[in-house]
Write a protein that holds these residues in place. Structure first.
Motif, mmCIF file in Angstrom:
data_model
loop_
_atom_site.group_PDB
_atom_site.id
_atom_site.type_symbol
_atom_site.label_atom_id
_atom_site.label_comp_id
_atom_site.label_asym_id
_atom_site.label_seq_id
_atom_site.Cartn_x
_atom_site.Cartn_y
_atom_site.Cartn_z
ATOM 1 N N VAL A 1 61.741 31.441 45.890
ATOM 2 C CA VAL A 1 60.304 31.639 45.984
ATOM 3 C C VAL A 1 59.632 30.633 45.062
ATOM 4 C CG1 VAL A 1 58.397 33.253 45.645
ATOM 5 C CG2 VAL A 1 60.591 34.100 46.473
ATOM 6 N N ALA B 1 57.204 39.217 49.199
ATOM 7 C CA ALA B 1 58.258 38.238 48.927
ATOM 8 C C ALA B 1 59.619 38.931 48.833
ATOM 9 C CB ALA B 1 57.958 37.475 47.642
ATOM 10 N N GLU C 1 55.091 32.468 48.888
ATOM 11 C CA GLU C 1 54.480 33.797 49.020
ATOM 12 C C GLU C 1 54.081 34.285 47.636
ATOM 13 O OE1 GLU C 1 52.751 36.739 49.895
ATOM 14 O OE2 GLU C 1 53.762 36.137 51.735
#
Length: 68
Positions: A27, A13, A7
């Motif tokens: 992430v 996120a 993301e």
């Protein structure tokens, strides 16, 4: 359970990570053997799903984020 979140929208996120609290969420874009991958197909090409599967990702969940 290890989760990869692909993301690029930092706000989204952060929201997804908060929703998945209690799990090991990272992430990034490079799959490193995580159990589940969440990928925003609004910001990434759909081919990324095939690439992840070819690398060995078993569970890939695609979604469309919202622009903020």
């Amino acid at each position: 359970m290890k989760i990869l979140l692909i993301e690029s929208n930092l706000i989204l996120a952060s929201r997804v990570k908060n929703s998945l609290s209690g799990y090991d969420v990272r992430v990034g874009k490079d799959w490193q053997g995580e159990d589940v991958v969440f990928v925003n197909v609004e910001a990434n090409p759909p081919e990324i799903i095939r690439e992840l599967k070819e690398k060995g990702a078993k569970r890939v969940i695609a979604y469309c984020g919202t622009k903020t």
